[in-house]
Scaffold this motif. Structure first.
Motif, PDB file in Angstrom:
ATOM      1  N   UNK A  95       0.829  -1.206   0.000  1.00 58.82           N
ATOM      2  CA  UNK A  95       0.000   0.000   0.000  1.00 58.82           C
ATOM      3  C   UNK A  95       0.864   1.256   0.000  1.00 58.82           C
ATOM      4  N   UNK A  96       1.973   1.221   0.740  1.00 57.17           N
ATOM      5  CA  UNK A  96       2.888   2.366   0.730  1.00 57.17           C
ATOM      6  C   UNK A  96       3.381   2.639  -0.688  1.00 57.17           C
ATOM      7  N   UNK A  97       3.764   1.569  -1.365  1.00 54.73           N
ATOM      8  CA  UNK A  97       4.320   1.701  -2.725  1.00 54.73           C
ATOM      9  C   UNK A  97       3.250   2.183  -3.690  1.00 54.73           C
ATOM     10  N   UNK A  98       2.038   1.608  -3.577  1.00 58.43           N
ATOM     11  CA  UNK A  98       0.948   2.014  -4.459  1.00 58.43           C
ATOM     12  C   UNK A  98       0.644   3.497  -4.269  1.00 58.43           C
ATOM     13  N   UNK A  99       0.547   3.920  -3.027  1.00 59.87           N
ATOM     14  CA  UNK A  99       0.216   5.313  -2.746  1.00 59.87           C
ATOM     15  C   UNK A  99       1.295   6.255  -3.273  1.00 59.87           C
ATOM     16  N   UNK A 100       2.535   5.950  -2.998  1.00 62.16           N
ATOM     17  CA  UNK A 100       3.631   6.805  -3.451  1.00 62.16           C
ATOM     18  C   UNK A 100       3.594   6.986  -4.967  1.00 62.16           C
ATOM     19  N   UNK A 101       3.461   5.879  -5.700  1.00 61.86           N
ATOM     20  CA  UNK A 101       3.472   5.950  -7.159  1.00 61.86           C
ATOM     21  C   UNK A 101       2.195   6.580  -7.710  1.00 61.86           C
ATOM     22  N   UNK A 102       1.069   6.345  -7.043  1.00 56.15           N
ATOM     23  CA  UNK A 102      -0.182   6.963  -7.495  1.00 56.15           C
ATOM     24  C   UNK A 102      -0.102   8.481  -7.376  1.00 56.15           C
ATOM     25  N   UNK A 103       0.526   8.983  -6.311  1.00 57.72           N
ATOM     26  CA  UNK A 103       0.718  10.424  -6.166  1.00 57.72           C
ATOM     27  C   UNK A 103       1.594  10.947  -7.301  1.00 57.72           C
ATOM     28  N   UNK A 104       2.657  10.244  -7.609  1.00 61.23           N
ATOM     29  CA  UNK A 104       3.527  10.656  -8.709  1.00 61.23           C
ATOM     30  C   UNK A 104       2.774  10.698 -10.031  1.00 61.23           C
ATOM     31  N   UNK A 105       1.793   9.810 -10.188  1.00 64.30           N
ATOM     32  CA  UNK A 105       1.031   9.715 -11.429  1.00 64.30           C
ATOM     33  C   UNK A 105      -0.177  10.644 -11.444  1.00 64.30           C
ATOM     34  N   UNK A 106      -0.357  11.450 -10.392  1.00 61.44           N
ATOM     35  CA  UNK A 106      -1.333  12.516 -10.439  1.00 61.44           C
ATOM     36  C   UNK A 106      -2.647  12.287  -9.740  1.00 61.44           C
ATOM     37  N   UNK A 107      -2.799  11.178  -8.994  1.00 59.76           N
ATOM     38  CA  UNK A 107      -4.080  10.920  -8.337  1.00 59.76           C
ATOM     39  C   UNK A 107      -4.394  12.049  -7.363  1.00 59.76           C
ATOM     40  N   UNK A 108      -5.657  12.440  -7.294  1.00 57.97           N
ATOM     41  CA  UNK A 108      -6.064  13.546  -6.417  1.00 57.97           C
ATOM     42  C   UNK A 108      -6.556  13.057  -5.058  1.00 57.97           C
ATOM     43  N   UNK A 109      -7.004  11.815  -5.015  1.00 59.55           N
ATOM     44  CA  UNK A 109      -7.544  11.271  -3.766  1.00 59.55           C
ATOM     45  C   UNK A 109      -7.320   9.776  -3.730  1.00 59.55           C
ATOM     46  N   UNK A 110      -6.967   9.281  -2.549  1.00 57.16           N
ATOM     47  CA  UNK A 110      -6.731   7.849  -2.360  1.00 57.16           C
ATOM     48  C   UNK A 110      -7.698   7.341  -1.291  1.00 57.16           C
ATOM     49  N   UNK A 111      -8.451   6.280  -1.633  1.00 54.47           N
ATOM     50  CA  UNK A 111      -9.403   5.698  -0.688  1.00 54.47           C
ATOM     51  C   UNK A 111      -9.026   4.234  -0.467  1.00 54.47           C
ATOM     52  N   UNK A 112      -8.410   3.893   0.669  1.00 56.62           N
ATOM     53  CA  UNK A 112      -8.112   2.485   0.971  1.00 56.62           C
ATOM     54  C   UNK A 112      -9.406   1.749   1.323  1.00 56.62           C
ATOM     55  N   UNK A 113      -9.683   0.667   0.603  1.00 57.07           N
ATOM     56  CA  UNK A 113     -10.937  -0.055   0.789  1.00 57.07           C
ATOM     57  C   UNK A 113     -10.725  -1.380   1.499  1.00 57.07           C
ATOM     58  N   UNK A 114     -11.566  -1.624   2.476  1.00 58.56           N
ATOM     59  CA  UNK A 114     -11.607  -2.935   3.132  1.00 58.56           C
ATOM     60  C   UNK A 114     -12.596  -3.801   2.363  1.00 58.56           C
ATOM     61  N   UNK A 115     -12.097  -4.827   1.712  1.00 59.20           N
ATOM     62  CA  UNK A 115     -12.921  -5.679   0.858  1.00 59.20           C
ATOM     63  C   UNK A 115     -12.968  -7.110   1.406  1.00 59.20           C
TER      64      UNK A 115
END
Length: 249
Positions: A95-115
Motif C-alpha cells: 500500500x505504501x508503494x501504491x500510494x507513493x506511485x499513485x501520487x507521482x502519477x497525479x491521483x487527487x484522492x486515495x481511498x483504501x478499501x476494506x474488501x
C-alpha cells in the motif's frame, strides 16, 4: 543540474510577512540536516494551497532551522482531470508503494478499501496510525515529484459504504476486472470535465458479489488485456495509460 530541495510545510505561507524569518518544523529541519544543506542554500516550500515559494536557508541547528521566504511561484503539476483511486487494501508495504506511485502519477484522492478478500484488516487506533502514515507518504511523494497540492488520503473505508455513497454531479467510474470484455478504447478520448474514480481490488481481486455491486453502482468494467496484473501494478498501469490518453503528463 540538481533539483532544488522541496519541503511541505503545514503552515499557510501567504500569511508570513515578507522578510520575516520562518522557523521550520523539527522534522523538516532534520531532513535538511540529512541533505547536508547549509545557510544561504536555496530551497522550495509549499503548503498545499497552490503554487510554491522560493526560500533561502538562514540558520541551521541540530534540531532547528529557519528560512526567509522569497517570491511565490504559481507553478502547478496537476493533471487536467481529477481522479480518485479506490484501492483494496494490500498487505505488507504494498500500500505504501501504491500510494507513493499513485501520487507521482497525479491521483487527487486515495481511498483504501476494506474488501472481502483484503488480507489486512484495519480498525480503531491501528487504522488511524496507518492513515497518518499514508498521509505522510503522500506529502513526501509531492516533495519528490514536484506537486504542490497534496492528495487527500481517506481513512480505511468499507467497500459497501464506498460503493453505495451518493455522488454529486457526473462521475466516470471505472472498475478494473479480468472478466471485462473491453479495454481503454471504451473510455472517452478526451479528459472528462467531471471526476473520475478508479476501483482496484486487493491481492485476490474483488469478489463476484463486489463486482456485481460495483456494476449496479455505475462502474464501467475495464480489462487490460490477456495478462492479469498484481494489485500493486494494476492501478498504476491504468493511471499511466489514462495520463497518456488524456494528456496528464
Amino acid at each position: 543540474m540538481t533539483a532544488m530541495p522541496r519541503f511541505f510545510i503545514d503552515t499557510l505561507l501567504q500569511s508570513i510577512p515578507p522578510g520575516v524569518p520562518l522557523t521550520l518544523p523539527e522534522d523538516v529541519a532534520r531532513h535538511i540536516q540529512v541533505l547536508r544543506l547549509a545557510p544561504d542554500d536555496a530551497l522550495t516550500l509549499f503548503d498545499g494551497s497552490g503554487g510554491e515559494y522560493h526560500a533561502r536557508l538562514d540558520t541551521l541547528g541540530k534540531r532547528s532551522a529557519s528560512v526567509t521566504l522569497g517570491e511565490h511561484d504559481p507553478r502547478e503539476a496537476e493533471t487536467p482531470y481529477a481522479i480518485t483511486l479506490a484501492q483494496g487494501i494490500a498487505g505488507g508495504d504494498k500500500m505504501d508503494w501504491i500510494l507513493e506511485k499513485a501520487v507521482e502519477l497525479g491521483v487527487r484522492r486515495m481511498v483504501p478499501l476494506s474488501t472481502t478478500r483484503s488480507v489486512v484488516r484495519l480498525n480503531g487506533e491501528r487504522a488511524q496510525r496507518r492513515t497518518e502514515h499514508w498521509r505522510g507518504i503522500a506529502r513526501a511523494a509531492c516533495e519528490q515529484c514536484g506537486r504542490n497540492r497534496v492528495p487527500e488520503v481517506d481513512a480505511p473505508t468499507d467497500f459497501d459504504a464506498w460503493v453505495d455513497a451518493p455522488r454529486t454531479g457526473d462521475t466516470l467510474r471505472i472498475m478494473l476486472s479480468p472478466r471485462a470484455e473491453g479495454g481503454l478504447e471504451r473510455l472517452p478520448e478526451q479528459a472528462p470535465q467531471h471526476d473520475v474514480e478508479l476501483l482496484i481490488g486487493p491481492e485476490g481481486g474483488l469478489s463476484p458479489e463486489e463486482e456485481t455491486a460495483a456494476l449496479a453502482a455505475g462502474y464501467r468494467p475495464l480489462s487490460l488485456g490477456r495478462r492479469v496484473l498484481r494489485t500493486e501494478t494494476a492501478g498504476l498501469a491504468v493511471l499511466a495509460a489514462l495520463a497518456t490518453r488524456w494528456s496528464g503528463w
